[in-house]
Structures are given as C-alpha cells and as structure tokens.
Motif scaffolding. Structure first.
Motif, PDB file in Angstrom:
ATOM      1  N   UNK A  78       0.632  -1.232  -0.237  1.00 44.29           N
ATOM      2  CA  UNK A  78      -0.069   0.157  -0.223  1.00 44.29           C
ATOM      3  C   UNK A  78       1.011   1.246  -0.091  1.00 44.29           C
ATOM      4  N   UNK A  79       1.676   1.362   0.727  1.00 43.98           N
ATOM      5  CA  UNK A  79       2.950   2.341   0.911  1.00 43.98           C
ATOM      6  C   UNK A  79       3.464   2.598  -0.407  1.00 43.98           C
ATOM      7  N   UNK A  80       3.803   1.501  -1.210  1.00 42.14           N
ATOM      8  CA  UNK A  80       4.593   1.657  -2.498  1.00 42.14           C
ATOM      9  C   UNK A  80       3.518   2.144  -3.476  1.00 42.14           C
ATOM     10  N   UNK A  81       2.265   1.780  -3.302  1.00 46.71           N
ATOM     11  CA  UNK A  81       1.248   2.189  -4.287  1.00 46.71           C
ATOM     12  C   UNK A  81       1.064   3.527  -4.124  1.00 46.71           C
ATOM     13  N   UNK A  82       0.901   4.071  -3.130  1.00 44.41           N
ATOM     14  CA  UNK A  82       0.838   5.535  -2.675  1.00 44.41           C
ATOM     15  C   UNK A  82       1.954   6.440  -3.062  1.00 44.41           C
ATOM     16  N   UNK A  83       2.953   5.862  -2.968  1.00 46.01           N
ATOM     17  CA  UNK A  83       4.438   6.573  -3.403  1.00 46.01           C
ATOM     18  C   UNK A  83       4.313   6.798  -4.865  1.00 46.01           C
ATOM     19  N   UNK A  84       4.041   5.511  -5.489  1.00 47.27           N
ATOM     20  CA  UNK A  84       3.913   5.674  -7.013  1.00 47.27           C
ATOM     21  C   UNK A  84       2.874   6.492  -7.598  1.00 47.27           C
ATOM     22  N   UNK A  85       1.976   7.050  -6.928  1.00 48.75           N
ATOM     23  CA  UNK A  85       0.590   7.736  -7.322  1.00 48.75           C
ATOM     24  C   UNK A  85       1.087   9.190  -7.095  1.00 48.75           C
ATOM     25  N   UNK A  86       2.200   9.612  -6.313  1.00 52.41           N
ATOM     26  CA  UNK A  86       2.713  10.696  -5.994  1.00 52.41           C
ATOM     27  C   UNK A  86       2.188  11.356  -4.757  1.00 52.41           C
ATOM     28  N   UNK A  87       1.460  10.499  -3.878  1.00 53.45           N
ATOM     29  CA  UNK A  87       0.810  10.935  -2.703  1.00 53.45           C
ATOM     30  C   UNK A  87       1.605  10.764  -1.428  1.00 53.45           C
TER      31      UNK A  87
END
Length: 292
Positions: A78-87
């Motif tokens: 989840x952390x990785x997904x939010x990081x990739x989204x720029x969030x």
C-alpha cells in the motif's frame, strides 16, 4: 497554555491510526490540489487495500480507512502504491505538509494567485529537517484576499492585500507584518522555527501557536495592526458551473458527507483535466473546463 499528556497522534501513511474497522491513513494535499492521475490511482488503491471510498477532510486532505494492518503498520504494498501515485512525496515530512489555500485562487477573483506560493512553502518546509517535528495538526492557511478561509483556526498563515503583498498571521488571532508575496514562505517558516524553540519538549510539547502562554505574541518582535484590506469574508462558492477569469470555467461538485465513492470519482474523472481541487467544505472543484 495547554498541558499535553501525550504526543501528537495525527495519522499519516507511515503512522496510521488504528480504528475498530482497521487502519486509517491520511494523505496531505497542498492547497487541496489532486492530480487526476493520482485520483485515478487512488480509486484502485482504496478498492484494493481499504473500504473502497476516499474521505475528504475539512483540511483539504484525504483519508482511507478499513485497511488491514500488522503491528500498527499498513502493508508495504500500500505504501509503495501511494508513493508511485505521488501521494507520499516526502516520507520524512508527510505529517506536517498541512497547507490550506483558497480553492479558487488564481482562477476566480481574489487579490493574488497563491498557487506558486503554496508550492514554495511546501518545498521549503520539506527541505528543513527540523520542521518535520511540528505536530501533525499544525496548519498553514493561505487566503488569497477574498476571505473564504479567513475564519479557519490556524497556526500560521497569510492573507493577500494586493497582487504582490500579504499580511502574515500568527495563530488564530494575531496579525504579523506586511511582506512581499515572494518572501512569504520563508517568513512563515521563520515563525515556525521560533515556535519550535518555544513549545517545549517530549510528550508535553505544544502542538499549536494558540497554546503558547501569550497566544503567539512571543513570536512577534512588535505589535502589528490588522490591515483594513484583510477585513473581508466570502461564502463558499455555489455548486455548479463557475466562470473563471481566463474565460474557461470550473465546476463545484458536492460530495455527500465528504465521502467520495468510486462512482462519483468516475464522474469527476470523466469531466476533469489534469487536476481537481479538494475544498475545505469537503467538496471538489473541477477547474479549467473549456467553454462548450
């Protein structure tokens, strides 16, 4: 002066709040600006890891809830997904990137365009390691001179008095000096550093400027009267189409109870260009629409 019995617990991604139905994470948006690419990713992320919705907060941020957790940590995926989204642009400062801005600044009315000012404030904030120790509820409020968010309680802020000048705000009740707009980010952060020097240490450290013994007066070297040009107020814009100053338009979209469902997000994404704006009224503005 308020006595604290525990340290700040305001949630983020790397420091979630654990509720009965799972973990809650908060995503900070500068001035409520949310790229549509990030919103599109966030809908998928919420459906995969959370309860399928996105909550809009009164501080123009976003929350996901119902997240599985282990040892008070959310899944690394989840952390990785939010990081990739720029969030999650600054993990070290994620909790303190609390910058509220007049949502229509630079597009409809107002004395000054504060969009670049907000971005520069965020850049300087994240570049200073010491400022990462501000409380997660420490709030900067930037009003573009229309008075739409002037009444919000705040720690530090400003209000534009013309296109190139702002008056600084110290806590919810005090006014600071008039400064050039381009100097405002550095000036605000100098007051934030003074606050850190005065707030105390450990679990009893103060969270807000208003909690200082003199309500923030100790941050100022001299008294500053409130400029008459700041004595304005404005209601939230009506829902529906709003004419922008550049000939294009914006659409103010209601989000019932501030809960953005995947269906409503899809409707917004169908209309939006490169970004949308989350407002302090838990609604969404779709800006820069071409006239039909």
């Amino acid at each position: 002066m308020k006595n604290r019995s525990h340290s700040d617990r305001c949630p983020g991604v790397l420091r979630p709040w654990i509720a009965d139905d799972g973990a809650i994470v908060r995503l900070r948006l500068i001035g409520g600006v949310l790229p549509t690419s990030a919103l599109r990713d966030l809908v998928v992320i919420s459906d995969t890891y959370a309860d399928g919705t996105v909550l809009l907060t009164k501080r123009t941020n976003l929350q996901l809830r119902g997240i599985q957790h282990s040892d008070s940590c959310v899944p690394s995926d989840l952390v990785d997904a939010l990081s990739r989204a720029g969030l999650l642009p600054s993990p070290s400062h994620e909790l303190v990137r609390n910058v509220m801005v007049s949502p229509l600044t630079g597009r409809v009315g107002g004395q000054a365009d504060l969009r670049e000012t907000a971005l520069e404030l965020d850049r300087q904030l994240c570049a200073d390691p010491d400022l990462a120790s501000l409380a997660g509820r420490f709030l900067f409020v930037l009003d573009d001179g229309r008075g739409d968010i002037e009444s919000r309680s705040l720690d530090l802020g400003l209000m534009a008095v013309d296109a190139k000048t702002v008056q600084l705000r110290i806590g919810s009740h005090l006014w600071g000096p008039l400064v050039p707009l381009e100097d405002a980010p550095e000036a605000l952060l100098s007051y934030a550093r003074r606050f850190l020097a005065l707030r105390g240490d450990g679990e009893t450290a103060l969270w807000h400027v208003d909690e200082l013994p003199q309500g923030g007066e100790e941050l100022l070297n001299e008294h500053h009267a409130r400029d008459l040009r700041t004595q304005v107020s404005a209601l939230p814009p009506p829902y529906g189409i709003i004419a922008q100053d550049d000939g294009r338009s914006a659409e103010h979209v209601a989000v019932p109870d501030g809960l953005l469902t995947s269906e409503l997000a899809a409707t917004i994404l169908d209309r939006a260009g490169t970004e949308v704006i989350v407002t302090p009224w838990r609604s969404v503005v779709i800006p820069d629409l071409e006239s039909e």
